[in-house]
Design a protein around this motif. Structure first.
Motif, PDB file in Angstrom:
ATOM      1  N   ALA A 105       0.345  -0.946  -0.077  1.00  0.00           N
ATOM      2  CA  ALA A 105      -0.092   0.312   0.180  1.00  0.00           C
ATOM      3  C   ALA A 105       0.711   1.357   0.354  1.00  0.00           C
ATOM      4  O   ALA A 105       0.299   2.540  -0.595  1.00  0.00           O
ATOM      5  N   LEU A 106       1.939   1.201   0.752  1.00  0.00           N
ATOM      6  CA  LEU A 106       2.731   2.041   1.065  1.00  0.00           C
ATOM      7  C   LEU A 106       3.221   2.813  -0.795  1.00  0.00           C
ATOM      8  O   LEU A 106       3.652   3.695  -1.122  1.00  0.00           O
TER       9      LEU A 106
ATOM     10  N   SER B 176       2.515   1.245  -3.093  1.00  0.00           N
ATOM     11  CA  SER B 176       1.860   1.617  -4.984  1.00  0.00           C
ATOM     12  C   SER B 176       1.395   3.449  -5.035  1.00  0.00           C
ATOM     13  O   SER B 176       0.783   3.326  -5.594  1.00  0.00           O
ATOM     14  N   GLN B 177       1.482   4.507  -3.498  1.00  0.00           N
ATOM     15  CA  GLN B 177       1.324   5.765  -3.546  1.00  0.00           C
ATOM     16  C   GLN B 177       1.880   6.305  -4.923  1.00  0.00           C
ATOM     17  O   GLN B 177       2.394   7.413  -5.411  1.00  0.00           O
TER      18      GLN B 177
ATOM     19  N   GLU C  57      -0.170  -0.678  -9.297  1.00  0.00           N
ATOM     20  CA  GLU C  57      -0.403  -1.713  -8.376  1.00  0.00           C
ATOM     21  C   GLU C  57      -0.443  -2.973  -8.171  1.00  0.00           C
ATOM     22  O   GLU C  57       0.897  -3.806  -7.686  1.00  0.00           O
TER      23      GLU C  57
ATOM     24  N   ARG D 136     -12.299   6.275  -6.900  1.00  0.00           N
ATOM     25  CA  ARG D 136     -10.585   6.561  -6.396  1.00  0.00           C
ATOM     26  C   ARG D 136      -9.766   8.477  -6.426  1.00  0.00           C
ATOM     27  O   ARG D 136     -10.871   8.818  -4.768  1.00  0.00           O
TER      28      ARG D 136
ATOM     29  N   ARG E 187     -10.621  10.882  -3.214  1.00  0.00           N
ATOM     30  CA  ARG E 187      -9.515  11.815  -2.844  1.00  0.00           C
ATOM     31  C   ARG E 187      -9.814  13.380  -2.507  1.00  0.00           C
ATOM     32  O   ARG E 187      -9.847  14.205  -2.147  1.00  0.00           O
TER      33      ARG E 187
ATOM     34  N   LEU F 252      -5.097   6.563   1.209  1.00  0.00           N
ATOM     35  CA  LEU F 252      -4.038   5.890   1.720  1.00  0.00           C
ATOM     36  C   LEU F 252      -4.521   4.302   2.631  1.00  0.00           C
ATOM     37  O   LEU F 252      -4.535   3.881   2.631  1.00  0.00           O
TER      38      LEU F 252
ATOM     39  N   ASP G 227      -6.927   1.513   1.448  1.00  0.00           N
ATOM     40  CA  ASP G 227      -5.951   1.166   0.915  1.00  0.00           C
ATOM     41  C   ASP G 227      -6.109   0.373   1.992  1.00  0.00           C
ATOM     42  O   ASP G 227      -5.572  -1.585   1.908  1.00  0.00           O
TER      43      ASP G 227
END
Length: 300
Positions: A86-87, A89-90, A96, A169, A173, A180, A183
């Protein structure tokens, strides 16, 4: 083949104490996977579910080497890997699915290395990969129940936010939702659902328990809440019927449960009242046009 009545007597037989424990774990894990699987199907995350199944393996391997709880070990390994995915993928330059391919496959490789160093690992490796209905300790049964209830509670609390992120998404946001965090939460919940299912159905087949009931429910309804009720019902029913068939016919329990769930999916695909193949064929069939009437001509 034994009758359902004989199967019931086996369930209450004190000499077969492992059988009701296997049934409870199978049904609980199927229900949990059915609910979280609706979010996975809605978001198109089938690949993530498969990857998480690989990610829990190092935790299982460490727990086996240390003679600890497999459920707890799998949770730690899977959650750590999910957080890393997850981290990373930002980052806008990394897709992803690319990050998932790197970390989850690496985690599975690490698990193979760890467990291969343990004596007598081959039989245990087979249990990890394909499941086993024997030897489920009481503490793992209780842990599965508590963890499953916690997962369902988290899904209930963050239901609207998770759905908003799954549908759009960028809009989520822009609306100020913590994408985040959501996710991370979803990855962790998928990991938890997979870990509590591994002992019964195995690491290889657990993705089917996560996806197949939810996919069948998706064919049966257009609304998310009914889908999240139908999917665990299909999953729990598949676990019950699959365990009965595997016990009476001496078949592998994990594979039998998956095949029963697949039959349920195929029936939904064929017979769903609005989206089934049979319904589509009926709609497409040309209707017979009424024959034009010919007026009788009378002679003068």
């Amino acid at each position: 083949m034994i009758t359902p009545v004989d199967f019931f007597y086996d369930l209450v037989n004190p000499d077969l104490a492992f059988l009701p424990k296997a049934l409870l774990v199978a049904v609980m894990s199927s229900v949990v996977c059915g609910v979280i699987g609706c979010h996975v199907v809605l978001r198109g995350m089938a690949f993530i579910g498969d990857a998480v199944a690989h990610a829990v393996f190092p935790g299982l391997a460490v727990a086996f080497v240390l003679q600890g709880s497999l459920v707890l070990g799998g949770l730690v390994g899977g959650v750590v890997t999910a957080i890393l995915v997850a981290l990373f993928s930002q980052h806008r330059r990394l897709r992803e699915d690319s990050v998932i391919g790197v970390f989850f496959v690496a985690a599975f490789a690490l698990g193979i290395v760890i467990i291969s160093a343990a004596p007598g690992y081959s039989g245990s490796l087979q249990d990890f990969l394909f499941g086993s209905i024997v030897g489920i300790p009481d503490e793992d049964l209780a842990l599965t129940a508590y963890v499953g209830l916690g997962l369902l509670a988290a899904l209930f609390l963050f239901h609207k936010e998770l759905v908003a992120v799954s549908l759009d998404r960028e809009s989520a946001r822009a609306a100020g939702l913590p994408v985040l965090f959501l996710d991370l939460l979803l990855y962790v919940l998928v990991t938890v659902a997979i870990v509590i299912s591994v002992q019964t159905i195995g690491n290889v087949l657990v993705l089917a328990l996560l996806i197949t009931p939810a996919a069948a429910a998706r064919l049966l309804t257009d609304r998310l809440v009914p889908m999240m009720l139908i999917a665990p019902a299909i999953g729990g029913g598949s676990a019950l019927v699959g365990l009965y068939l595997s016990w009476s016919l001496d078949l592998p329990v994990g594979g039998t449960i998956v095949l029963v769930a697949t039959v349920a999916f195929l029936l939904a695909w064929l017979l769903a009242p609005r989206h089934g193949v049979v319904r589509a064929l009926v709609r497409a069939r040309p209707r017979a046009r009424p024959r034009p009437r010919i007026a009788a001509v009378s002679g003068s």
